[in-house]
Design a protein around this motif. Structure first.
Motif, PDB file in Angstrom:
ATOM      1  N   HIS A  50      -0.891   0.551  -6.691  1.00  0.00           N
ATOM      2  CA  HIS A  50       0.244  -0.447  -7.010  1.00  0.00           C
ATOM      3  C   HIS A  50       0.458  -0.743  -8.586  1.00  0.00           C
ATOM      4  O   HIS A  50       0.004  -1.954  -9.085  1.00  0.00           O
ATOM      5  CB  HIS A  50      -0.127  -1.646  -6.534  1.00  0.00           C
ATOM      6  CG  HIS A  50      -0.081  -1.873  -4.727  1.00  0.00           C
ATOM      7  ND1 HIS A  50       0.796  -1.032  -4.090  1.00  0.00           N
ATOM      8  CD2 HIS A  50      -1.145  -2.045  -3.969  1.00  0.00           C
ATOM      9  CE1 HIS A  50       0.246  -1.306  -2.790  1.00  0.00           C
ATOM     10  NE2 HIS A  50      -0.998  -1.849  -2.673  1.00  0.00           N
TER      11      HIS A  50
ATOM     12  N   ARG B 265     -10.565  -2.554   0.209  1.00  0.00           N
ATOM     13  CA  ARG B 265      -9.278  -2.170   0.925  1.00  0.00           C
ATOM     14  C   ARG B 265      -9.461  -1.695   2.406  1.00  0.00           C
ATOM     15  O   ARG B 265     -10.201  -0.840   2.524  1.00  0.00           O
ATOM     16  CB  ARG B 265      -8.338  -1.234  -0.185  1.00  0.00           C
ATOM     17  CG  ARG B 265      -7.128  -1.146   0.302  1.00  0.00           C
ATOM     18  CD  ARG B 265      -6.401  -0.187  -0.749  1.00  0.00           C
ATOM     19  NE  ARG B 265      -6.167  -0.733  -2.100  1.00  0.00           N
ATOM     20  CZ  ARG B 265      -6.337   0.228  -3.242  1.00  0.00           C
ATOM     21  NH1 ARG B 265      -6.181   1.537  -3.031  1.00  0.00           N
ATOM     22  NH2 ARG B 265      -6.038  -0.465  -4.265  1.00  0.00           N
ATOM     23  N   GLY B 319      -4.835  -9.252  -0.579  1.00  0.00           N
ATOM     24  CA  GLY B 319      -3.293  -8.663  -0.657  1.00  0.00           C
ATOM     25  C   GLY B 319      -3.152  -8.103   0.445  1.00  0.00           C
ATOM     26  O   GLY B 319      -4.184  -7.432   1.496  1.00  0.00           O
ATOM     27  N   THR B 321      -0.391  -4.947   2.293  1.00  0.00           N
ATOM     28  CA  THR B 321       0.546  -4.040   2.312  1.00  0.00           C
ATOM     29  C   THR B 321       1.075  -3.523   3.468  1.00  0.00           C
ATOM     30  O   THR B 321       0.119  -3.100   4.265  1.00  0.00           O
ATOM     31  CB  THR B 321       0.114  -2.885   1.501  1.00  0.00           C
ATOM     32  OG1 THR B 321      -0.156  -3.464   0.090  1.00  0.00           O
ATOM     33  CG2 THR B 321       1.373  -1.721   1.455  1.00  0.00           C
ATOM     34  N   TYR B 322       2.519  -3.548   3.563  1.00  0.00           N
ATOM     35  CA  TYR B 322       2.857  -3.204   5.171  1.00  0.00           C
ATOM     36  C   TYR B 322       3.770  -1.880   4.871  1.00  0.00           C
ATOM     37  O   TYR B 322       4.773  -1.662   4.014  1.00  0.00           O
ATOM     38  CB  TYR B 322       3.898  -4.297   5.574  1.00  0.00           C
ATOM     39  CG  TYR B 322       4.756  -3.993   6.970  1.00  0.00           C
ATOM     40  CD1 TYR B 322       3.767  -3.886   8.098  1.00  0.00           C
ATOM     41  CD2 TYR B 322       6.040  -3.611   6.979  1.00  0.00           C
ATOM     42  CE1 TYR B 322       4.454  -3.360   9.268  1.00  0.00           C
ATOM     43  CE2 TYR B 322       6.617  -3.516   8.094  1.00  0.00           C
ATOM     44  CZ  TYR B 322       5.803  -3.316   9.106  1.00  0.00           C
ATOM     45  OH  TYR B 322       6.410  -2.872  10.467  1.00  0.00           O
ATOM     46  N   GLU B 336       7.052   0.679   1.439  1.00  0.00           N
ATOM     47  CA  GLU B 336       5.896  -0.327   1.379  1.00  0.00           C
ATOM     48  C   GLU B 336       6.343  -1.607   1.104  1.00  0.00           C
ATOM     49  O   GLU B 336       7.028  -1.746   0.008  1.00  0.00           O
ATOM     50  CB  GLU B 336       4.670  -0.015   0.888  1.00  0.00           C
ATOM     51  CG  GLU B 336       4.062   1.410   1.251  1.00  0.00           C
ATOM     52  CD  GLU B 336       3.055   2.001   0.136  1.00  0.00           C
ATOM     53  OE1 GLU B 336       2.515   2.899   0.433  1.00  0.00           O
ATOM     54  OE2 GLU B 336       3.037   1.174  -0.932  1.00  0.00           O
ATOM     55  N   SER B 338       4.703  -5.363   0.022  1.00  0.00           N
ATOM     56  CA  SER B 338       3.319  -5.971  -0.395  1.00  0.00           C
ATOM     57  C   SER B 338       3.228  -7.346  -0.927  1.00  0.00           C
ATOM     58  O   SER B 338       4.344  -7.922  -1.732  1.00  0.00           O
ATOM     59  CB  SER B 338       2.537  -5.167  -1.488  1.00  0.00           C
ATOM     60  OG  SER B 338       2.487  -3.665  -1.158  1.00  0.00           O
ATOM     61  N   GLN B 340       0.551 -10.081  -2.799  1.00  0.00           N
ATOM     62  CA  GLN B 340      -0.840 -10.377  -3.280  1.00  0.00           C
ATOM     63  C   GLN B 340      -0.832 -11.797  -3.875  1.00  0.00           C
ATOM     64  O   GLN B 340       0.150 -12.358  -4.473  1.00  0.00           O
ATOM     65  CB  GLN B 340      -0.927  -9.581  -4.585  1.00  0.00           C
ATOM     66  CG  GLN B 340      -1.078  -7.955  -4.038  1.00  0.00           C
ATOM     67  CD  GLN B 340      -1.401  -7.015  -5.272  1.00  0.00           C
ATOM     68  OE1 GLN B 340      -1.340  -7.359  -6.532  1.00  0.00           O
ATOM     69  NE2 GLN B 340      -1.848  -5.808  -4.833  1.00  0.00           N
TER      70      GLN B 340
END
Lengths: 81, 381
Positions: A50, B265, B319, B321-322, B336, B338, B340
């Motif tokens: 990101h 992650r 965080g 993320t989809y 995506e 996201s 955070q």
């Protein structure tokens, strides 16, 4: 006699050194082959997954802390006071 | 018959050796667009705004990027509340980049401008990176130069300059099928006006009833720093990633700092990725920092900026993320969403809160916490 022993020892040392040197001179092959890198290539392994978020994180820390550099975002400073 | 100069021959040989260690060519990163909303709230400050990042390949070897970022700041921080009034301002930052890939070498050039009422920064940045040793190793080198113009609101005559030079180098290495490590180093040199033009230091002044006087900060005109960062990324057998970073920093103002960060992650199914982070940072104070000086002009250089004091902070981050399912994608572009959230607590070890109750120099030590939020949407096209 002592002189012969000395010469023999010298020959052994030189031969061993040469073997060692030629052994070291063998090129080291890349040990992880391209087809073995699917785990490392997985998107979840990307530290810069990101980039826009990483730039903000680096900016927040640079504004609140004295340390700077090596963030990995290629930044050029806070540009603020 | 052409005669080959020995130097040219050696240069050719070295180049051929370097470039022949592997055969497959590198590729530029994929095209993407990111839109972000960011917010920082804590210690009497609220900073938020949008940011956009665009990246597009013009060909297989050239990519262009553009970045735009806005900070809307309203501040009533402890420094401001003790000697000045709350203020609000806006900072805008723009960046344009060009990347060129030749075989296994990537060259990146960017220009950047950051503009606020009282600060204008212009910088240029160049990075070179090269994959070698069967693409197991990546070497990088970077240079940056920044020219800054500092003003003081309410004082049209005030105008100062500063320059910053950066040089960085890095090596990253794949060690096993699941582990890669990296070592990055960066040296930064500043010269010029490095103060904050608004901030003051306090000193004992028995000639006034309050017993305290204020004078402007005075910083040295140069600052040199060096940082080293060691990173490791590890792939866990059940498809999850672990990242470890450690950085050591030191500078010519006698500040030493360490930070260590561990993040994890973890994907859930094909649509959700969870990220957890913990980071600890600690620094020593600048040699010319003091919370309370014994008298006016106590030394050549004077600072009471809490960022130059002895402190530590701890960040806890979360965080999500989809990954948008295929049936909802526009143009089949992978997308995506996201969010955070970071929670940071700062503990100052020799910066006292002058707005709190207590005798001069015996006020409680200052500390605060901040919430940092980033919500963003990424499209790969």
């Amino acid at each position: 006699m002592l002189h012969n022993h000395y010469n023999r020892a010298l020959i052994i040392v030189i031969t061993t050194s040469l073997l060692g040197v030629t052994g070291c001179a063998q090129p080291i092959e890349p040990w992880v082959k391209p087809y073995e890198r699917q785990n490392l290539a997985d998107p979840i392994m990307r530290t810069n997954r990101h980039p826009i978020a990483n730039m903000h994180v680096a900016h927040v820390y640079e504004a609140r802390e004295s340390a700077r550099g090596s963030e990995g975002t290629g930044g050029g400073g806070c540009g603020c006071n | 018959m052409a005669v080959i100069n020995p130097t040219t021959f050696l240069l050719y040989l070295a180049t051929a050796l370097l470039f022949s260690l592997s055969t497959s060519a590198a590729v530029l990163e994929e095209d993407r667009a990111d839109v972000l909303y960011h917010s920082y709230e804590g210690g009497g400050m609220k900073i938020d705004g949008p940011a956009i990042l665009l990246r597009k390949k013009a060909s297989e070897s050239v990519a262009l990027s553009a970045y735009y970022y806005v900070d809307t700041i309203s501040s009533a921080s402890v420094d401001v509340m003790s000697t000045a009034s709350p203020y609000s301002e806006e900072r805008q930052e723009g960046q344009l980049g060009l990347e060129y890939l030749h075989d296994k070498t990537t060259m990146a050039f960017s220009v950047r401008q950051s503009d606020e009422d009282d600060y204008l920064a212009k910088s240029v940045n160049f990075n070179l990176s090269h994959d070698t040793f069967g693409d197991l190793t990546n070497l990088s080198l970077g240079l940056a130069f920044s020219d800054n113009e500092i003003r003081r609101n309410g004082d049209d005559l005030f105008e100062e300059q500063s320059q910053q030079y950066r040089i960085r180098a890095g090596i990253s290495q794949i060690l096993t099928k699941n582990l890669s490590v990296a070592l990055n180093m960066e040296s930064v040199a500043d010269e010029g006006y490095l103060n904050n033009p608004y901030r003051t230091v306090r000193y004992i002044d028995s000639s006034v009833p309050a017993g305290v006087g204020y004078q402007s900060e005075v910083y040295p005109n140069t600052r040199n720093s060096f940082s080293t960062k060691l990173s490791a990324s590890y792939y866990l057998p059940y498809r999850a990633a672990l990242f470890l970073h450690y950085r050591y920093f030191s500078d010519s103002w006698q500040i030493d700092a360490n930070d260590i960060e561990l993040s994890y992650r973890h994907p859930f199914g094909k649509t959700v990725e969870l990220e957890l982070k913990v980071r600890y940072y600690q620094q020593t104070q600048a040699s010319f920092y003091s919370d309370l000086f014994p008298h006016q002009d106590a030394q050549n250089f004077l600072a009471r900026d809490k960022e130059l004091s002895d402190f530590d902070d701890l960040t806890l981050g979360l965080g999500v993320t989809y990954l948008i399912p295929k049936q909802f994608l526009i143009n089949d572009w992978r997308s995506e969403a996201s969010i955070q959230w970071d929670y940071i607590t700062f503990n100052y070890n020799n910066f006292r809160d002058p707005t709190a109750e207590g005798a001069l120099g015996e006020e409680p030590l200052y500390g605060f916490s901040a919430h940092v939020i980033r919500a963003f949407f990424s499209v790969y096209f």
